[in-house]
Every structure is written in C-alpha cells, then in structure tokens.
Write an enzyme that holds these catalytic residues in place. Structure first.
Site, PDB file in Angstrom:
ATOM      1  N   GLU A  42     -30.413  20.846  59.046  1.00 29.48           N
ATOM      2  CA  GLU A  42     -29.995  19.459  59.211  1.00 29.48           C
ATOM      3  C   GLU A  42     -28.585  19.458  59.776  1.00 29.48           C
ATOM      4  O   GLU A  42     -28.191  18.578  60.534  1.00 29.48           O
ATOM      5  CB  GLU A  42     -30.034  18.746  57.844  1.00 29.48           C
ATOM      6  CG  GLU A  42     -30.062  17.256  57.973  1.00 29.48           C
ATOM      7  CD  GLU A  42     -29.147  16.573  57.008  1.00 29.48           C
ATOM      8  OE1 GLU A  42     -27.922  16.768  57.110  1.00 29.48           O
ATOM      9  OE2 GLU A  42     -29.664  15.852  56.147  1.00 29.48           O
ATOM     10  N   SER A  86     -26.831  18.388  52.411  1.00 32.56           N
ATOM     11  CA  SER A  86     -28.113  19.074  52.612  1.00 32.56           C
ATOM     12  C   SER A  86     -28.000  19.951  53.858  1.00 32.56           C
ATOM     13  O   SER A  86     -27.652  19.461  54.925  1.00 32.56           O
ATOM     14  CB  SER A  86     -29.248  18.076  52.851  1.00 32.56           C
ATOM     15  OG  SER A  86     -29.403  17.231  51.752  1.00 32.56           O
ATOM     16  N   ARG A  97     -34.307  11.635  59.805  1.00 30.54           N
ATOM     17  CA  ARG A  97     -33.187  12.467  60.260  1.00 30.54           C
ATOM     18  C   ARG A  97     -33.271  12.791  61.756  1.00 30.54           C
ATOM     19  O   ARG A  97     -32.947  13.900  62.194  1.00 30.54           O
ATOM     20  CB  ARG A  97     -33.123  13.779  59.473  1.00 30.54           C
ATOM     21  CG  ARG A  97     -32.716  13.626  58.028  1.00 30.54           C
ATOM     22  CD  ARG A  97     -31.296  13.060  57.902  1.00 30.54           C
ATOM     23  NE  ARG A  97     -30.775  13.254  56.556  1.00 30.54           N
ATOM     24  CZ  ARG A  97     -31.003  12.421  55.537  1.00 30.54           C
ATOM     25  NH1 ARG A  97     -31.719  11.320  55.705  1.00 30.54           N
ATOM     26  NH2 ARG A  97     -30.489  12.688  54.347  1.00 30.54           N
TER      27      ARG A  97
HETATM   28  N1  EPU Z   1     -35.025  19.155  43.307  1.00 30.73           N
HETATM   29  C1  EPU Z   1     -35.138  20.246  42.468  1.00 30.73           C
HETATM   30  N2  EPU Z   1     -34.144  21.185  42.498  1.00 30.73           N
HETATM   31  C2  EPU Z   1     -33.070  21.104  43.322  1.00 30.73           C
HETATM   32  C3  EPU Z   1     -32.964  19.996  44.183  1.00 30.73           C
HETATM   33  C4  EPU Z   1     -33.964  19.027  44.170  1.00 30.73           C
HETATM   34  O1  EPU Z   1     -36.093  20.384  41.721  1.00 30.73           O
HETATM   35  O2  EPU Z   1     -32.233  22.014  43.306  1.00 30.73           O
HETATM   36  C5  EPU Z   1     -36.061  18.098  43.256  1.00 30.73           C
HETATM   37  C6  EPU Z   1     -35.508  16.816  42.627  1.00 30.73           C
HETATM   38  O3  EPU Z   1     -35.655  16.813  41.240  1.00 30.73           O
HETATM   39  C7  EPU Z   1     -36.368  15.758  43.292  1.00 30.73           C
HETATM   40  C8  EPU Z   1     -36.628  16.326  44.671  1.00 30.73           C
HETATM   41  O4  EPU Z   1     -36.427  17.730  44.585  1.00 30.73           O
HETATM   42  O5  EPU Z   1     -37.577  15.600  42.636  1.00 30.73           O
HETATM   43  C9  EPU Z   1     -35.741  15.713  45.747  1.00 30.73           C
HETATM   44  O6  EPU Z   1     -34.367  15.933  45.422  1.00 30.73           O
HETATM   45  P1  EPU Z   1     -33.249  14.823  45.660  1.00 30.73           P
HETATM   46  O7  EPU Z   1     -33.653  13.505  45.104  1.00 30.73           O
HETATM   47  O8  EPU Z   1     -31.927  15.379  45.231  1.00 30.73           O
HETATM   48  O9  EPU Z   1     -33.257  14.596  47.252  1.00 30.73           O
HETATM   49  P2  EPU Z   1     -33.366  15.609  48.485  1.00 30.73           P
HETATM   50  O10 EPU Z   1     -34.682  15.368  49.144  1.00 30.73           O
HETATM   51  O11 EPU Z   1     -33.069  17.009  48.071  1.00 30.73           O
HETATM   52  C10 EPU Z   1     -32.416  13.907  50.207  1.00 30.73           C
HETATM   53  C11 EPU Z   1     -31.375  13.897  51.302  1.00 30.73           C
HETATM   54  C12 EPU Z   1     -29.976  13.776  50.702  1.00 30.73           C
HETATM   55  C13 EPU Z   1     -29.920  12.487  49.878  1.00 30.73           C
HETATM   56  C14 EPU Z   1     -30.992  12.580  48.781  1.00 30.73           C
HETATM   57  C15 EPU Z   1     -31.069  11.350  47.919  1.00 30.73           C
HETATM   58  C16 EPU Z   1     -32.356  15.223  53.103  1.00 30.73           C
HETATM   59  C17 EPU Z   1     -32.309  16.498  53.886  1.00 30.73           C
HETATM   60  N3  EPU Z   1     -31.483  15.123  52.088  1.00 30.73           N
HETATM   61  O12 EPU Z   1     -32.211  15.088  49.436  1.00 30.73           O
HETATM   62  O13 EPU Z   1     -29.070  13.644  51.785  1.00 30.73           O
HETATM   63  O14 EPU Z   1     -28.644  12.303  49.296  1.00 30.73           O
HETATM   64  O15 EPU Z   1     -32.295  12.760  49.408  1.00 30.73           O
HETATM   65  O16 EPU Z   1     -31.662  10.330  48.587  1.00 30.73           O
HETATM   66  O17 EPU Z   1     -33.155  14.340  53.415  1.00 30.73           O
HETATM   67  C18 EPU Z   1     -27.650  14.897  53.224  1.00 30.73           C
HETATM   68  O18 EPU Z   1     -28.404  14.567  54.144  1.00 30.73           O
HETATM   69  O19 EPU Z   1     -26.624  15.634  53.419  1.00 30.73           O
HETATM   70  C19 EPU Z   1     -27.956  14.473  51.872  1.00 30.73           C
HETATM   71  C20 EPU Z   1     -27.225  14.843  50.826  1.00 30.73           C
END
Ligand code: EPU
Length: 341
Positions: free
Chosen positions: A336, A239, A164
């Site tokens: 972000e 995010s 990012r």
């Molecule tokens: N999780 C929870 N509870 C929640 C949210 C997440 O327990 O409320 C856990 C999930 O189960 C998982 C982990 O946290 O084990 C990561 O969650 P997720 O796969 O949804 O991905 P993220 O790290 O929260 C990132 C990006 C998203 C992108 C997703 C999928 C960033 C800041 N965000 O989210 O990007 O869609 O991965 O690849 O890196 C964005 O940048 O606007 C965005 C949506």
C-alpha cells in the site's frame, strides 16, 4: 520558486527514512507547480510528488530526479442546499480539514479522523478507515495534467475510485492534484457500524446509542491511538500492504482451512481479506523483526522502523511477510506504501 539540490528526504516522511533528492522544490501556487514541471521536462528529470510523506518509503540512495513538495494552502466553504462544498488546497493537512468539518457540523469524513498526510494525497489512494472511504465525499478534483500541460477538473466518476485505488494511481504521474472539493452535509447520519467503532460505543458507561459527529471523531482518534503506532516515536507509514481481494471461491477454500479468517464481501462477489488477521493468526509474524524494522505488536499489517533504520531493512521484512503469506495462502500481496527509488 527555488529549485534546491541534494535535499535529504527522510525528514519529510513519517518513516523518517530516505536519502537525498537530486532536485527539490516547494510549490505554493499553481503557477509554481507548472514551472516546476516545466523545469523537470526541460532537464528530462523523473519526478515525484511529496505531500505529507506518510505513505512512502524512500530508498537509502535517495531519488535521482526532482521532488516537488506540494505546499498549496487555503480552504473555502460554499453552501449548496443542505450540502456544503468544501474546497481545500492539496497542501492542507488532512486531519485539520476533518477537525474543522466536524466543528462546523458537516458529515462525510469524520470516520477518517487522525489519518496523517495531506488533502491532495487523500484521493490518490482513496484513503479509508472505519467503514468510510474518501471517494464517497469527493465532489471534484483539480489537477495539473502533464500530458496536456494544463489544469483540469475531474468529477468523482472520472477519478475511477476503487479500494485504495484511483485514476491517480492507474495513470501514475499524469496528474498532480492541487485542490479537492468535498461534498459534505449538515443533515447526515453517523456511521458506526465498523466492528471497532460499534464496540467502542457499546463499551461506554452507559453505552452510547446515538453518538454525535464529534463523539465519532473522538472515538476514531481513540481507537487509532490504541491500535496504530505513535508517529512521533516510531517510523511508520501505517498499513504496509493492501488487504487482498480474492474470488468468493478462493475465500471459501481459505475458510475451510482457517475457520476464523476475516473477510469483507464486495458488491462484485469478491472478498476483501483482512490481511492483518492472516499475518497475525496464520503467518504468526508478530514479534518478527529485521534489524531496525519490525512488525507492529498491536497490528500485524503495520511495519515500524526504529530510529536510524534503513529502507533496505524495511524492504527485507516486507519481502519476508510477502513470502509467508504466499506460502500459507497462495495469495500474492501488494504494497500500500509507495516505494520511491
Ligand atoms: N487483525 C488481527 N490481527 C492483527 C491485525 C488485524 O487479527 O494484527 C484482525 C482484526 O481483529 C480485524 C481485522 O483483522 O478483525 C481487520 O483489522 P482492522 O480493523 O485493524 O483493519 P485493517 O483491515 O487491518 C484497514 C486499513 C487501515 C484502517 C483500518 C480501520 C487497509 C490496508 N488498512 O486495516 O488503514 O485504519 O482498516 O478501518 O485497508 C492505512 O491505510 O494506513 C490504515 C491504517
């Protein structure tokens, strides 16, 4: 090119929040962009570049300078061996580009399906999702350099991409992207290792072991649809925070205290912590709201705003989340979403 005055900005953002821009202009050519920058310089205005408005939160007071909205259009495909260089103008919609690449059988950006925003914004924060970052397919970036007042072309390496992050954030306001060339390939392999994507195909009946390029696009759209808010119903910028990077030692300490914590090891030994998990399971923020701003019920990393919500309400909620994470884990999280005021 017409410079307009006192244009309300909320309508141009996915948060649907924000007061007026003192000056505003749409640019459709590189010449117009250079003229707009000259106008800003001559009148000593701060300026801000607007693409799809999907990663910004604009203050209720608006923006006292010049807002330049990038409307440059056009996409070209050039064959280069088994690769294809896709050259897209900055104002093209990102997801339309992904859709047409997938239709043409080109691999490299399919996991980035359904991300809102424009092509020009994609390299700025190095958009990423489902195990893929755009930096792995950016070939070169064309941009206006405000320091030299000339157009430059930057190679992938010169863009200094990281999670990012890129040169365009590090040297903020110096470069204005007008075109991005992507190197895609007809001979690729789908990447379905990310937990949600792997689970999606395993749960098909019968399970799908060799999904095609368009199966992957459909899967990602489906997963996003189920996890992320509907932009038409809610104000949101996805995010709200970055996943923080911590040392391997710090992660081990956290793991001791919170055994289920999710983290992704980085090549340099640090660990990228899944902040959504921390917010959800340690800080228990789901259901939390501040006036018109709320933590999204299906993804704690996402803030949503009810129609009519104010930027200040979103900021107050964000501050509360930052405080809770700091108290529980000692980690100082960063936004972000870009705060424009
Ligand atoms: N999780 C929870 N509870 C929640 C949210 C997440 O327990 O409320 C856990 C999930 O189960 C998982 C982990 O946290 O084990 C990561 O969650 P997720 O796969 O949804 O991905 P993220 O790290 O929260 C990132 C990006 C998203 C992108 C997703 C999928 C960033 C800041 N965000 O989210 O990007 O869609 O991965 O690849 O890196 C964005 O940048 O606007 C965005 C949506």
């Amino acid at each position: 090119m017409k410079i307009q005055e006192n244009i309300s900005l909320g309508q141009y953002t996915t948060f649907q929040i924000g007061g007026p821009a003192r000056f505003f202009c749409n640019v459709t050519t590189e010449d117009e962009l250079a003229q707009a920058v000259k106008f800003g310089k001559k009148n000593r205005l701060r300026f801000f570049i607007l693409g799809g408005g999907s990663n910004v939160l604009i203050s209720d007071e608006g923006y006292p300078g010049l807002v330049i909205k990038i409307e440059l259009k056009g996409v070209e495909y050039k064959k280069k061996g088994s690769a294809v260089i896709v050259s897209a103008a900055a104002g093209e919609l990102w997801d339309e580009l992904v859709a047409s690449a997938v239709e043409r059988g080109l691999y490299g950006i399919e996991n980035l399906s359904a991300i809102p925003g424009t092509v020009g914004a994609a390299p700025v924060q190095n958009i990423g999702a489902y195990g893929m970052d755009v930096s792995s397919s950016v070939y070169k970036v064309r941009a206006f350099d405000r320091k030299t007042m000339k157009y430059v072309e930057l190679s992938n390496e010169e863009c200094c991409f990281a999670y990012r992050d890129s040169l365009f954030l590090q040297d903020r306001r110096r470069y204005i992207i007008t075109r991005v060339d992507f190197k895609l390939t007809t001979k690729g392999k789908v990447n379905i290792k990310y937990k949600d994507v792997a689970a999606y195909f395993a749960s098909r009946k019968p399970p799908m072991s060799e999904p095609t390029l368009s199966d992957v696009r459909d899967a990602v759209i489906d997963i996003r649809w189920n996890k992320l808010p509907d932009w038409k119903k809610w104000g949101t910028a996805g995010s709200f925070f970055k996943n923080p990077l911590v040392s391997g030692r710090k992660f081990k300490q956290l793991q001791k205290k919170y055994p289920g914590i999710v983290g992704y090891p980085e090549p340099d030994g640090r660990v990228k912590v899944a902040l959504g998990w921390v917010l959800d399971n340690i800080c228990e923020v789901k259901g939390l709201c501040h006036d018109g701003a709320a933590v999204y019920e299906k993804q704690a990393l996402v803030i949503v705003a009810k129609p009519g919500a104010k930027a200040g309400e979103v900021v107050n909620l964000a501050k509360e989340l930052m405080k809770r994470v700091k108290e529980k884990t000692g980690i100082q999280i960063t936004g972000e979403v870009e705060w424009v005021n």
